[in-house]
Design a protein around this motif. Structure first.
Motif, short mmCIF file in Angstrom:
data_model
loop_
_atom_site.label_atom_id
_atom_site.label_comp_id
_atom_site.label_asym_id
_atom_site.label_seq_id
_atom_site.Cartn_x
_atom_site.Cartn_y
_atom_site.Cartn_z
N UNK A 1 0.65 -1.24 -0.15
CA UNK A 1 0.05 0.05 0.07
C UNK A 1 0.94 1.35 0.18
N UNK A 2 0.32 2.52 -0.23
CA UNK A 2 1.05 3.77 -0.20
C UNK A 2 1.05 3.95 1.36
N UNK B 1 1.52 5.50 5.05
CA UNK B 1 0.95 6.77 5.52
C UNK B 1 1.83 7.72 5.95
N UNK C 1 -1.69 -2.27 -4.41
CA UNK C 1 -2.65 -2.63 -3.30
C UNK C 1 -3.52 -4.22 -3.63
N UNK D 1 -17.90 -0.80 7.19
CA UNK D 1 -16.49 -0.48 6.58
C UNK D 1 -15.40 0.09 7.71
N UNK D 2 -14.47 -0.14 7.42
CA UNK D 2 -13.26 -0.11 8.48
C UNK D 2 -13.42 0.90 9.63
N UNK D 3 -13.56 2.41 9.17
CA UNK D 3 -13.47 3.29 10.08
C UNK D 3 -14.69 3.36 10.95
N UNK D 4 -15.73 2.90 10.28
CA UNK D 4 -17.19 3.14 11.24
C UNK D 4 -17.03 1.97 12.11
N UNK E 1 -14.59 0.48 13.62
CA UNK E 1 -13.58 0.93 14.54
C UNK E 1 -14.32 1.67 15.53
N UNK E 2 -15.04 2.64 15.17
CA UNK E 2 -15.64 3.55 16.08
C UNK E 2 -16.76 2.91 16.74
N UNK F 1 -15.45 0.83 19.39
CA UNK F 1 -14.94 1.34 20.64
C UNK F 1 -15.88 1.90 21.42
N UNK G 1 -5.24 -9.32 16.33
CA UNK G 1 -4.04 -8.70 17.10
C UNK G 1 -3.02 -8.96 16.67
N UNK H 1 -12.01 -3.20 25.39
CA UNK H 1 -13.59 -2.81 24.13
C UNK H 1 -14.39 -4.10 24.45
#
Lengths: 317, 633
Positions: B41-42, B44, B341, B501-504, B506-507, B510, B521, B543
């Motif tokens: 991947x590119x 960060x 990718x 999707x990933x970000x949602x 995660x939150x 959390x 992990x 969590x």
């Protein structure tokens, strides 16, 4: 003409503003923030990041700040300036600003798009003309069969087949990457093929219609050669639907490039279209959306102008 | 429209088209690098303090070198900037104080020597709250007072450092504004809620900016605040933190660095080979600022490679750093790290010979790769598991959790779905750690599971609400979730699947808005603690809402224990507790898979999937043979 362009320019600015505003609020309405990582941060640390990227401020304030930067009147630190639009730093590719990312990726996407469009024009036009002239022969049938197939096949499938054929079975082209013209042949072909097919059909229909018109008969009666009649008189009329299709075609090629860029590992901006949104990289997503708006708008203006030039019956208003 | 324009239009359009094609094909060709690998991947960032993932790690390790670097075969710490890894020479005072003698022949790529001060400064930068490093814990969790510095916690009586708001560039952390040092006398909290304990909530932390600190600076009492109230005699400061000289990182001599730990940490040297602990060049950072300092033309490095150029989403070209202290041992002159990718595109490029090393080939082709000479797979230090939200019914009942665990046919998941040699997991700690016997939870047994569920008061699943498995959008996760859905339906439990999707995702996890959530992990260092201490009560990565006092005590006890064997026993006991209670359901242990061309030398499979570029070389004769073989077929 000048009044037309000025009016279009005003509409252009308005369109950009509406797109900017709608995207700005829509993006931020989705749950999940750009700085949610797998590891939780100390509140002070998280805040420090949020302050740096100003995502902790009220939405309206953020909007004013980003709009100010995009219009070119605010610096990253929020001070007054006059200059070029700046979309700020990317949240995800943190070492670069959105302007830099687009400056690196746009030429790649543009060359891919231009080649695909050129390919679809050349192949589509020739195939369409030939099919029209050899109407209801096996040539016509097979060209139209190919065209229908070309339109129906999705480009990722086409890419897979092309790689199998021309990379592995007959090693003519590199598998992926960017660097030489041979790298671009397969992607441009896969991206342009459905449009070539569509253009072929449009040209054929247009030609058939024009060929039955009186002025073509007159041209033939004057004793002009067959090729002159077709290229000079008939094609002009047949081209009109093709030209008006170029606007939507450019849109399709731009938005379709993300699949092709992925499969052939081309470093254009197509992939950011989806990824920036998924990663909540708001500034980058905004940058890509705005670039697409600009390109599409410009393509449509160009199409309108060339339309008016080619067809004397049409006046620019 | 004038006639001339109309006449000129067709040729003009034609010329424009030809011109555009000409421009689009006018590309410079690039000579291939000696060794090319797919980095996936590119990345960060290139800033060691900003990064977290393994693609970033590969590049950072090539550019910078910390005190130790992992041995390519065994992953044991090998002296890098430090002179020795022998505990007798570096360790004192019950394993709490490390004194690292540094190499005198190591220089930055600008020719200046790498000194202990470089480490102290780099680590201060890593720990500074404004840097926002996600991996600060590598230091903050172990070094005396580092956590306090990182979290911005100060108490009356502390020595503090105050940064005044006169930085040359406000957006840049370094160089800092004028620094004042003094003793903190008092903290006034304008919200007057009387909270005296350490603030944790986000909103509370925001109000912390309004706190007024009275500090004795050079014998004078002065009052500071990050957000001073108008009209009062309070000075504005950017940061008020613990004085960094209170943190257990000290420069004894130019080439002697001392680190004082909170408790003996047997795996500390492994942490010291982690890529976030590498030193960065202060002069370079203060001159150019972030992110300009990492541009290829500006960056100053101390590792085996330098950046030649970076093309976004395409590649990073590395070239050998001739000033690297061990440059004679580095065989590769140029290396390309591609950002491909799509794993099938990566595979195509590997097959045609454009890529020499492909990490994680697509899982669909793995059954076909098995047995090939260039395919390497090994169990890795990482686990795929499900979190259960024990704050919700029925997951608060350990019997239900056990029933759910025993109903999962993990072997079938590994054999029928994953098919790359993954091992079913019944413990939290992967079985790759040599000196640690993992504590096992009971295996698959549908009858036992039914019985347990009946004991819990839900015979045949009656009375049980329908439960939802949450996972981040991916075909692989869906297949596993579907298999588990079927398994649980056999218990009579109604299971729904939900992907985000990933970000949602995660939150959502959390915020604990889930029943069952997929998780993974990867061990940060080869020690059971990296998996176990996640689940201490209230731990940031916990969590699950689960907490167990005995478990917490054992984890704490293990950090105090200096004897390695005893420590492993204590950790084993802790794992027994969590595997008995099952707030998490282990599913399987990941394997790391690599495709490496047979002419690549010095590539070794290992549990952390680390492959230092310094040990890799190319056998040119073999390479030629391989290329001609491919062209022949």
């Amino acid at each position: 003409m000048i009044i037309f362009l000025a009016r279009r320019f005003l509409w252009f600015l308005l369109t950009l503003w509406v797109v900017f505003t709608a995207s700005f609020f829509l993006m931020r309405a989705v749950p999940g923030g750009p700085f949610d990582g797998e590891r939780k941060l100390e509140p002070d640390v998280k805040q420090a990041i949020e302050r740096r990227y100003r995502v902790n401020e009220p939405l309206v304030k953020q909007y004013a700040y980003h709009l100010g930067m995009a219009v070119g009147v605010l610096t990253e630190e929020g001070k007054f300036r006059l200059g070029l639009p700046d979309l700020g730093p990317s949240y995800r590719i943190r070492d670069y600003s959105v302007n830099q990312i687009i400056a690196q990726g746009l030429p790649v996407s543009a060359s891919l798009g231009i080649l695909a469009l050129a390919f679809s024009l050349v192949v589509g036009l020739s195939a369409g003309i030939i099919a029209a002239l050899r109407r209801q022969t096996w040539v016509d049938t097979s060209v139209m069969l190919l065209a229908t197939t070309g339109m129906a096949v999705p480009n990722f499938w086409m890419a897979g087949v092309c790689i199998l054929l021309f990379v592995f079975m007959i090693p003519l082209f590199p598998a992926a990457g960017w660097g030489s013209v041979s790298n671009l042949v397969l992607p441009a072909f896969c991206l342009g093929a459905p449009y070539a097919a569509y253009i072929a059909r449009l040209t054929r229909t247009g030609m058939l219609e024009v060929l039955h018109q009186d002025y073509i008969r007159t041209a033939r009666a004057k004793g002009l050669t067959g090729s002159r009649v077709i290229l000079h008189h008939a094609l002009k009329g047949a081209l009109l639907p093709v030209v008006s299709f170029l606007g939507p075609a450019a849109a399709g090629i731009l938005t379709g490039s993300l699949v092709i860029e992925k499969v052939f590992h081309l470093s254009g901006i197509g992939s950011y279209f989806v990824e920036a949104a998924l990663q909540r990289d708001y500034p980058l997503a905004m940058g890509v959306v705005l670039i697409y708006t600009v390109v599409l708008y410009m393509m449509n203006v160009i199409v309108d102008i060339s339309y008016a030039i080619m067809d004397p019956r049409i006046k620019l208003q | 429209m004038p006639q001339t324009i109309r006449k000129l239009f067709p040729p003009a359009a034609f010329v424009a088209l030809i011109g555009a094609i000409f421009w689009a094909t006018s590309l410079g060709t690039l000579p291939p690098a000696e060794f090319t690998f797919n980095n996936g991947t590119e990345i960060k960032s290139l800033d060691p303090a900003q990064v977290t993932g393994s693609p970033e790690g590969r590049i950072v390790r090539a550019l910078f070198e910390g005190l130790y670097s992992p041995d390519a075969k065994t992953l044991e710490p090998r002296p890098a900037m430090a002179l020795t890894a022998d505990p007798k020479e570096i360790l004192t005072e019950q394993g709490k104080i490390y004194t690292f003698p540094l190499r005198r022949d190591a220089v930055w790529s600008d020719g200046k020597p790498v000194t202990a001060e470089d480490f102290r400064w780099s680590w201060q930068r890593l720990l500074h709250p404004e840097t926002g490093s996600q991996y600060h814990f590598v230091l903050s969790a172990y070094v005396v007072n580092a956590a306090k510095y990182n979290a911005g916690i100060v108490d009356p009586g502390d020595q503090v450092e105050i940064e005044l708001p006169n930085r040359p560039r406000l957006q840049q952390l370094f160089p800092r504004g004028k620094m004042l040092h003094g003793k903190l006398l008092e903290i006034e909290r304008p919200d007057a809620s009387g909270v005296s304990e350490i603030q944790t909530g986000n909103e509370k932390s925001e109000s912390k900016r309004e706190w007024i600190y009275t500090v004795q600076v050079d014998g004078v009492k002065r009052r500071f605040s990050q957000h001073p109230p108008p009209g009062q005699a309070v000075e504005k400061c950017l940061h008020l933190l613990l004085n960094f000289n209170q943190v257990g990182i000290r420069v004894l001599e130019p080439y002697r660095l001392q680190v004082e730990l909170k408790s003996p940490t047997p795996y500390f040297l492994y942490l010291m080979q982690f890529y976030v602990t590498v030193p960065v060049n202060r002069t370079c950072i203060e001159r150019f600022g972030y992110p300009d300092w990492i541009r290829p033309e500006n960056i100053v490095v101390n590792g085996p490679f330098q950046i030649d150029f970076r093309r976004l989403r395409d590649r990073i070209r590395l070239k050998k750093n001739d000033r690297y202290w061990n440059a004679s041992a580095v065989q590769l002159q140029t290396v390309d790290a591609l950002a491909v990718e799509s794993s099938s595109t990566g595979l195509n490029m590997y097959l045609v010979g454009d890529v020499d090393w492909l990490p994680s080939p697509p899982s669909e082709v793995i059954p076909h790769l098995e047995g090939r000479r260039d395919y390497h797979s090994i169990s890795s230090l990482s686990i795929y598991f499900y979190r259960l939200n024990v704050t919700r019914k029925p997951f608060d009942n350990p019997l239900v959790r056990m029933a759910l665990s025993r109903a999962i046919d993990r072997k079938r998941i590994c054999k029928a779905i994953l098919r790359a040699g993954q091992e079913p997991a019944y413990s939290l700690v992967p079985p790759v750690l040599l000196h640690y016997p993992a504590a096992q939870s009971p295996q698959y047994n549908l009858k036992a599971a039914r019985r347990l569920l009946a004991q819990a008061g839900y015979p045949g699943g009656r009375g049980l609400r329908s439960i939802e498995i949450l996972f981040n959008t991916s075909d692989g996760h869906r297949k596993i979730a579907e298999a588990i859905q079927q398994d649980w339906q056999r218990l009579g439990v109604d299971v729904r699947l939900r992907n985000l999707e990933w970000q949602t995702y995660l939150s959502t996890t959390r915020k604990m808005e889930y029943d069952v959530a997929r998780a993974g992990w990867i061990g940060d260092y080869p020690d059971p603690n990296t998996f176990l201490d996640l689940f201490v009560t209230g731990g940031v990565q916990n969590e699950t809402g689960w907490g167990n006092r005995a478990f917490d005590q054992l984890i704490d006890q293990a950090t105090q224990e200096a004897d390695p064997d005893k420590r492993m026993q204590i950790l084993h006991q802790a794992e027994e507790i969590i595997m008995g209670e099952l707030p998490v359901l282990p599913i399987y242990f990941y394997v790391s898979t690599n495709l490496v061309k047979p002419y690549v030398r010095g590539f070794f499979s290992n549990s952390q999937d680390l492959h230092p570029l310094t040990s890799i070389s190319i056998d040119k004769v073999e390479q030629k043979k391989d290329r001609s073989r491919r062209d022949g077929t």
